[in-house]
Design a protein around this motif. Structure first.
Motif, PDB file in Angstrom:
ATOM      1  N   ALA A 122       0.834  -1.204   0.000  1.00 49.79           N
ATOM      2  CA  ALA A 122       0.000   0.000   0.000  1.00 49.79           C
ATOM      3  C   ALA A 122       0.871   1.259   0.000  1.00 49.79           C
ATOM      4  N   TYR A 123       1.935   1.260   0.818  1.00 48.00           N
ATOM      5  CA  TYR A 123       2.844   2.402   0.881  1.00 48.00           C
ATOM      6  C   TYR A 123       3.528   2.627  -0.461  1.00 48.00           C
ATOM      7  N   ALA A 124       3.912   1.551  -1.145  1.00 45.16           N
ATOM      8  CA  ALA A 124       4.548   1.674  -2.455  1.00 45.16           C
ATOM      9  C   ALA A 124       3.610   2.360  -3.440  1.00 45.16           C
ATOM     10  N   HIS A 125       2.328   2.010  -3.405  1.00 43.26           N
ATOM     11  CA  HIS A 125       1.342   2.657  -4.282  1.00 43.26           C
ATOM     12  C   HIS A 125       1.217   4.138  -3.933  1.00 43.26           C
ATOM     13  N   GLU A 126       1.173   4.451  -2.641  1.00 43.10           N
ATOM     14  CA  GLU A 126       1.079   5.849  -2.200  1.00 43.10           C
ATOM     15  C   GLU A 126       2.303   6.637  -2.649  1.00 43.10           C
ATOM     16  N   ARG A 127       3.471   6.047  -2.513  1.00 43.59           N
ATOM     17  CA  ARG A 127       4.723   6.721  -2.886  1.00 43.59           C
ATOM     18  C   ARG A 127       4.729   7.021  -4.382  1.00 43.59           C
ATOM     19  N   ALA A 128       4.318   6.081  -5.193  1.00 43.36           N
ATOM     20  CA  ALA A 128       4.271   6.303  -6.643  1.00 43.36           C
ATOM     21  C   ALA A 128       3.282   7.420  -6.975  1.00 43.36           C
ATOM     22  N   ALA A 129       2.132   7.412  -6.331  1.00 45.07           N
ATOM     23  CA  ALA A 129       1.132   8.459  -6.573  1.00 45.07           C
ATOM     24  C   ALA A 129       1.666   9.823  -6.126  1.00 45.07           C
ATOM     25  N   HIS A 130       2.361   9.850  -4.999  1.00 47.04           N
ATOM     26  CA  HIS A 130       2.932  11.097  -4.475  1.00 47.04           C
ATOM     27  C   HIS A 130       3.928  11.705  -5.466  1.00 47.04           C
ATOM     28  N   HIS A 131       4.661  10.854  -6.177  1.00 48.20           N
ATOM     29  CA  HIS A 131       5.643  11.317  -7.156  1.00 48.20           C
ATOM     30  C   HIS A 131       5.028  11.499  -8.540  1.00 48.20           C
ATOM     31  N   GLY A 132       3.705  11.354  -8.638  1.00 51.16           N
ATOM     32  CA  GLY A 132       3.008  11.585  -9.899  1.00 51.16           C
ATOM     33  C   GLY A 132       3.246  10.531 -10.955  1.00 51.16           C
ATOM     34  N   ARG A 133       3.591   9.329 -10.506  1.00 52.21           N
ATOM     35  CA  ARG A 133       3.803   8.235 -11.449  1.00 52.21           C
ATOM     36  C   ARG A 133       2.565   7.347 -11.483  1.00 52.21           C
ATOM     37  N   GLY A 134       2.553   6.471 -12.426  1.00 53.42           N
ATOM     38  CA  GLY A 134       1.482   5.482 -12.531  1.00 53.42           C
ATOM     39  C   GLY A 134       1.652   4.423 -11.463  1.00 53.42           C
ATOM     40  N   PRO A 135       1.672   3.185 -11.885  1.00 51.21           N
ATOM     41  CA  PRO A 135       1.815   2.094 -10.918  1.00 51.21           C
ATOM     42  C   PRO A 135       3.153   2.159 -10.172  1.00 51.21           C
ATOM     43  N   ALA A 136       3.173   1.580  -8.998  1.00 48.12           N
ATOM     44  CA  ALA A 136       4.388   1.527  -8.185  1.00 48.12           C
ATOM     45  C   ALA A 136       5.466   0.731  -8.917  1.00 48.12           C
ATOM     46  N   CYS A 137       6.707   1.114  -8.669  1.00 51.94           N
ATOM     47  CA  CYS A 137       7.836   0.388  -9.254  1.00 51.94           C
ATOM     48  C   CYS A 137       8.646  -0.259  -8.128  1.00 51.94           C
ATOM     49  N   GLY A 138       9.698  -0.963  -8.497  1.00 53.17           N
ATOM     50  CA  GLY A 138      10.501  -1.693  -7.530  1.00 53.17           C
ATOM     51  C   GLY A 138      11.115  -0.817  -6.459  1.00 53.17           C
ATOM     52  N   THR A 139      11.593   0.385  -6.836  1.00 56.81           N
ATOM     53  CA  THR A 139      12.190   1.260  -5.823  1.00 56.81           C
ATOM     54  C   THR A 139      11.141   1.790  -4.853  1.00 56.81           C
ATOM     55  N   ASP A 140       9.894   1.924  -5.304  1.00 59.93           N
ATOM     56  CA  ASP A 140       8.815   2.311  -4.384  1.00 59.93           C
ATOM     57  C   ASP A 140       8.613   1.227  -3.329  1.00 59.93           C
ATOM     58  N   LEU A 141       8.612  -0.019  -3.772  1.00 58.60           N
ATOM     59  CA  LEU A 141       8.434  -1.126  -2.840  1.00 58.60           C
ATOM     60  C   LEU A 141       9.645  -1.255  -1.917  1.00 58.60           C
ATOM     61  N   LEU A 142      10.847  -1.101  -2.456  1.00 62.28           N
ATOM     62  CA  LEU A 142      12.036  -1.161  -1.599  1.00 62.28           C
ATOM     63  C   LEU A 142      11.991  -0.063  -0.544  1.00 62.28           C
ATOM     64  N   ALA A 143      11.596   1.149  -0.925  1.00 56.83           N
ATOM     65  CA  ALA A 143      11.482   2.249   0.039  1.00 56.83           C
ATOM     66  C   ALA A 143      10.488   1.902   1.143  1.00 56.83           C
ATOM     67  N   ALA A 144       9.398   1.265   0.775  1.00 59.50           N
ATOM     68  CA  ALA A 144       8.396   0.869   1.768  1.00 59.50           C
ATOM     69  C   ALA A 144       8.946  -0.200   2.709  1.00 59.50           C
ATOM     70  N   ALA A 177      14.408  13.907  -3.141  1.00 65.01           N
ATOM     71  CA  ALA A 177      14.359  14.490  -1.795  1.00 65.01           C
ATOM     72  C   ALA A 177      15.765  14.480  -1.206  1.00 65.01           C
ATOM     73  N   PRO A 178      16.079  15.421  -0.318  1.00 64.73           N
ATOM     74  CA  PRO A 178      17.392  15.390   0.316  1.00 64.73           C
ATOM     75  C   PRO A 178      17.527  14.187   1.248  1.00 64.73           C
ATOM     76  N   PRO A 179      18.760  13.677   1.449  1.00 60.45           N
ATOM     77  CA  PRO A 179      18.947  12.544   2.360  1.00 60.45           C
ATOM     78  C   PRO A 179      18.413  12.878   3.753  1.00 60.45           C
ATOM     79  N   GLY A 180      17.892  11.866   4.419  1.00 62.38           N
ATOM     80  CA  GLY A 180      17.349  12.060   5.764  1.00 62.38           C
ATOM     81  C   GLY A 180      15.884  12.403   5.775  1.00 62.38           C
ATOM     82  N   GLU A 181      15.345  12.828   4.630  1.00 60.04           N
ATOM     83  CA  GLU A 181      13.918  13.072   4.537  1.00 60.04           C
ATOM     84  C   GLU A 181      13.244  11.819   4.023  1.00 60.04           C
ATOM     85  N   SER A 182      11.978  11.734   4.257  1.00 65.52           N
ATOM     86  CA  SER A 182      11.228  10.571   3.778  1.00 65.52           C
ATOM     87  C   SER A 182      11.334  10.475   2.278  1.00 65.52           C
ATOM     88  N   SER A 183      11.533   9.282   1.778  1.00 63.97           N
ATOM     89  CA  SER A 183      11.584   9.079   0.336  1.00 63.97           C
ATOM     90  C   SER A 183      10.190   8.944  -0.256  1.00 63.97           C
TER      91      SER A 183
END
Length: 184
Positions: A122-144, A177-183
């Motif tokens: 779910a977080y990966a989907h939110e992250r992709a939407a937050h960045h204005g992308r379509g479906p979540a990608c692998g880095t979105d899931l890794l970040a989650a 985003a700068p390091p230390g901030e949420s990705s």
């Protein structure tokens, strides 16, 4: 000659407690392949649910961009070694426990995932939407996955000598985003 591991049809998977979470229309083809690989590992390992370590292993196997986040060196080899040991039932022992999300509600349509893995999806989907992308990608899931210190995958990373906070910083920089901030 018969194969050592019998093939399992999609109809057999729900009987073993692993649903078909890759049918989600929000998944790209690449992410559907990651989930399919993670489900296959969970079934083969005799686990009741897909957990974050299954997802991490599948991401590393199938997503070059995720592998690039880790870079080269002995840590990635050690990480893959731990994941392979786990998949053959040797080394780190987790099969007796379910990866729990604590107070995080379980995503109902994500049957087959551990509560924590469902939250990561779910977080990966939110992250992709937050960045204005379509479906979540692998880095979105890794970040989650690396965002939650309770994730089984984070424990594997820690044992392999990989700092999940450093990975999170690398993912934040990749996302702008700068390091230390949420990705996110």
């Amino acid at each position: 000659m018969q194969p050592r591991i019998p093939r399992q049809s999609a109809q057999e998977l729900p009987e073993q407690g692993i649903g078909r979470p890759d049918s989600d229309a929000r998944l790209s083809d690449e992410m559907a392949a990651v989930v399919t690989g993670a489900r296959r590992r969970a079934v083969r390992d005799g686990d009741r649910q897909i957990d974050t370590a299954h997802l991490l292993h599948s991401l590393l196997d199938s997503d070059a961009e995720v592998r690039a986040v880790f870079g080269d060196g002995p840590h990635i080899a050690r990480l893959l070694g731990y994941l392979v040991q786990r998949s053959i039932g040797y080394g780190l022992r987790w099969q007796s426990a379910v990866e729990d999300a604590g107070g995080v509600p379980v995503v109902a349509e994500a049957a087959g995932f551990s509560p924590l893995a469902a939250g990561c999806m779910a977080y990966a989907h939110e992250r992709a939407a937050h960045h204005g992308r379509g479906p979540a990608c692998g880095t979105d899931l890794l970040a989650a996955i690396v965002a939650d210190p309770r994730a089984r995958a984070v424990e594997v990373l820690r044992r392999a000598g990989i700092d999940s906070c450093e990975l999170s910083d690398r993912l934040a920089v990749r996302a702008g985003a700068p390091p230390g901030e949420s990705s996110r």
